[in-house]
Design a protein around this motif. Sequence first.
Motif, PDB file in Angstrom:
ATOM      1  N   ALA A 348       9.079 -31.881  -3.065  1.00  0.00           N
ATOM      2  CA  ALA A 348       8.871 -30.264  -2.458  1.00  0.00           C
ATOM      3  C   ALA A 348      10.129 -29.529  -3.143  1.00  0.00           C
ATOM      4  O   ALA A 348      11.040 -30.143  -3.768  1.00  0.00           O
ATOM      5  N   GLU A 349       9.593 -28.093  -3.321  1.00  0.00           N
ATOM      6  CA  GLU A 349      10.291 -27.053  -3.924  1.00  0.00           C
ATOM      7  C   GLU A 349       9.868 -25.951  -3.105  1.00  0.00           C
ATOM      8  O   GLU A 349       8.875 -25.890  -2.553  1.00  0.00           O
ATOM      9  N   PRO A 350      11.080 -25.028  -2.828  1.00  0.00           N
ATOM     10  CA  PRO A 350      10.622 -23.643  -1.947  1.00  0.00           C
ATOM     11  C   PRO A 350       9.360 -23.157  -2.274  1.00  0.00           C
ATOM     12  O   PRO A 350       9.116 -22.763  -3.429  1.00  0.00           O
ATOM     13  N   LYS A 409       5.992 -16.298  -1.140  1.00  0.00           N
ATOM     14  CA  LYS A 409       6.915 -17.560  -1.285  1.00  0.00           C
ATOM     15  C   LYS A 409       5.946 -18.419  -2.271  1.00  0.00           C
ATOM     16  O   LYS A 409       6.772 -19.061  -3.188  1.00  0.00           O
ATOM     17  N   ALA A 410       4.649 -18.341  -2.184  1.00  0.00           N
ATOM     18  CA  ALA A 410       4.000 -19.429  -2.913  1.00  0.00           C
ATOM     19  C   ALA A 410       3.961 -18.669  -4.278  1.00  0.00           C
ATOM     20  O   ALA A 410       3.931 -19.456  -5.501  1.00  0.00           O
ATOM     21  N   ASP A 415       5.562 -18.785 -10.179  1.00  0.00           N
ATOM     22  CA  ASP A 415       6.388 -18.046 -11.315  1.00  0.00           C
ATOM     23  C   ASP A 415       7.846 -18.748 -11.551  1.00  0.00           C
ATOM     24  O   ASP A 415       8.490 -18.431 -12.778  1.00  0.00           O
ATOM     25  N   GLY A 416       8.135 -19.673 -10.789  1.00  0.00           N
ATOM     26  CA  GLY A 416       9.420 -20.028 -10.721  1.00  0.00           C
ATOM     27  C   GLY A 416       9.366 -21.765 -10.925  1.00  0.00           C
ATOM     28  O   GLY A 416       9.137 -22.119 -12.117  1.00  0.00           O
ATOM     29  N   ARG A 422       8.905 -21.915 -18.475  1.00  0.00           N
ATOM     30  CA  ARG A 422       8.859 -20.441 -18.538  1.00  0.00           C
ATOM     31  C   ARG A 422       7.625 -20.150 -19.607  1.00  0.00           C
ATOM     32  O   ARG A 422       7.852 -19.173 -20.144  1.00  0.00           O
ATOM     33  N   ASP A 423       6.661 -20.991 -19.890  1.00  0.00           N
ATOM     34  CA  ASP A 423       5.739 -20.717 -20.902  1.00  0.00           C
ATOM     35  C   ASP A 423       4.531 -19.998 -20.226  1.00  0.00           C
ATOM     36  O   ASP A 423       3.620 -19.849 -21.025  1.00  0.00           O
ATOM     37  N   GLY A 424       4.633 -19.607 -18.792  1.00  0.00           N
ATOM     38  CA  GLY A 424       3.586 -18.910 -18.424  1.00  0.00           C
ATOM     39  C   GLY A 424       2.489 -19.809 -17.688  1.00  0.00           C
ATOM     40  O   GLY A 424       1.428 -19.140 -17.019  1.00  0.00           O
ATOM     41  N   PHE A 425       2.403 -21.243 -17.848  1.00  0.00           N
ATOM     42  CA  PHE A 425       1.562 -22.055 -17.300  1.00  0.00           C
ATOM     43  C   PHE A 425       2.106 -23.006 -16.069  1.00  0.00           C
ATOM     44  O   PHE A 425       3.207 -23.389 -16.406  1.00  0.00           O
ATOM     45  N   VAL A 426       1.448 -23.085 -15.144  1.00  0.00           N
ATOM     46  CA  VAL A 426       1.790 -23.928 -14.093  1.00  0.00           C
ATOM     47  C   VAL A 426       1.582 -25.368 -14.429  1.00  0.00           C
ATOM     48  O   VAL A 426       0.739 -25.815 -14.923  1.00  0.00           O
TER      49      VAL A 426
END
Length: 732
Positions: A348-350, A409-410, A415-416, A422-426
């Motif tokens: 889990a993450e916010p 939040k999603a 993006d977080g 932080r390469d732009g891909f999930v």
Amino acid sequence: MLTHVISQPVVAADVEPTAESPFYIAMVGQAARPRTVLKHDDTFLVIDSHGDLGTAVGADGLFNADTRYLAKLQLQIADVQPLLLGSNLRDDNSALTVDLTNPDIYRDGRLVLAKDLLHIVRTIFLWRGTAFQRVGLQNHGDAEASFDLTLDFDNDFADLFEVRGSVRPRRGEFVSRRLSSSEVIFEYRGLDHATRSTIVTFDPAPADLKVNRAVYQITLAPQQTVSVFVAVSCNKPAAQKLLPFFRSLLAHRREMRQTTSGGTTIETSNDIFNEVLCQAMADLNILTTETPQGRYPYAGIPWYSTTFGRDGLITALQMLWIDPRVARGVLRRLAAHQATAVDPLNDAEPGKILHEMRGGEMAALREVPFAQYYGSVDSTPLFVMLAGLYVERTGDDATLKELWPAIEKALGWIDGPGDPDRDGFVEYQRATEQGLQNQGWKDSYDAIFHADGKLAEGYIALAEVQGYVFAGKRLAALCARRLGLIDRADQLDNQAERLAAQFERAFWCEELGTYALALDGEKRPCKVRSSNAGQLLFTGIVRTDRARLVATDLMRPHFFSGWGIRTIACGEPRYNPMSYHNGSIWPHDNALIALGLARYGFKAAVENVFKGLFDAATYMELRRLPELFCGFQRERRRGPTLYPVACAPQAWASATPFTLLEAALGVHFNADHREIRLVNPRLPAFLNMVVLRDLRLGDSSVDLRIRRHGEGVSMEVLRTDGRIQVSIVLAR
């Protein structure tokens, strides 16, 4: 009172799960008798063709909230098993009727009851946590018939994960006892300190009742009929009185009619396809469960009868055109359970959207991480995507305002934490060894691999997930504009455009003529031909020139078996048509691909996929498409090969026939302009006509008749209610 204490309840199978997959579903043998499933809200029943439970190792039983509340219920006449005449599930899935008769019955070597004189009818249904059963007996002989009717029953309170094959070193305390001459109770005090109970009630009271056996001494005159009623209740207070069988049955059917009314109905010129649609809708209706946030389609029976994020989102998306109320319930429930904190055991993450919820003892004790588990990389972008599609379909600004904080939040997670480097891909990587190794829809341990067959490692960026993010941000931008958030909308549009350009550079494989399955932790593409590329078409992230290459490849024999598109193309490493994700055919996967093919105008390919899956359904029991089936090449005069532990019914498989029809007709809605458009509509050769009744848009509705004329169609408006416009659009 009689007391029966069991120190070690019987579980389904003493099988160690594979080392690679700790939540592997064991398959230890085929059940001799076919199984049928019934469900009502959080309770489901897996029962054999004779109406018995526990005649083979497997998932038999009455289950509630991921716990088995009855493991055995077997009927005998004069200490022998009856003969099966037939077993029929009611068309709406509300009840199972089993017709039985007696074999030749001997006593002391003398025939005392010739075969086929007794007609035994078992009628079984579920309602509000109770399994109701009527055993009706009639003597068709010309002489009196005397015999014992015996019902053997037992329970183990096994957690669903035990039934699936997990072995537990410790369990709680189990006791059973008689409450009266007509009731027995099973009680289990779990290690989670929760008490679970099963009450078995007989009416009339049997001649002899023990804690695991009821015996009736029956004497029937010629043509006489008698009934025995059995009710098995989960966690019912002992003092609570049940409604009688017939009153409960009528109330159950009345409740089903009320909760399933209001959606679009479909009738076609093909009687067999009508049967496919009726069965699919009946399955979706029983899988859909009342929750505090609205009705939610549970994923499938027996292993996934609970809230699953990905499955619920995709099922709602598939059903959006004919019943957007499903999407509203799914979105509201998932928003209510959105993660608010970091919890590595639950992944889990916010801002993250749920993968699954479980209510059993093992989940409560965290022996499995699934009480509220968030190990899904695609649920969060799919949530954003569905929210945008729902608003586009309905114009429901009130629900949009309610959901917007959860959408933001999603997007914050996307993006977080969803993009850790932080390469732009999930990307995903499980936080602990207890979590799922792969966290896309292809979640087998071996589903993501390179061209040499080596499994991908590190943080993995799946191709289709980037497409979901792209589509989600585009749709979220439209939602932001509806709310007057113009700067936020422009920001989301710009992010989507950058992602599309970056995606093309990183995922396109010129030598394959399609997109990579994924990027591994070192940003190396997994150069494997997979159906994931087909789902990219559905999201709209694919360049138009490359869309044709992808579509052409998907329809070649290495992908398209004749029944559907395989998850992995024949000839790729790890290809296995009998595997779960590496060469099998999943109806829902094909449905989303069909929407993508339609999006880019490849209607001939849509027709091929539609026909293949329709033909497959004609061979399936009850005309029911299962979760998946094997990917062997189609051969003349034989049907598809089944996958042994596929769930049936499965929500997104059940929704597939409706999605295929949506793709063929090209149905689009513009709620603000009260307009329904059929874009490049085309019907497959097996459908000459389709009638849509009560196709709703806001507070208006329309009935349409669409007829096939070669590769074209004509449309006739049969009825309108309110202000609504319908048109055919032919676009290149």
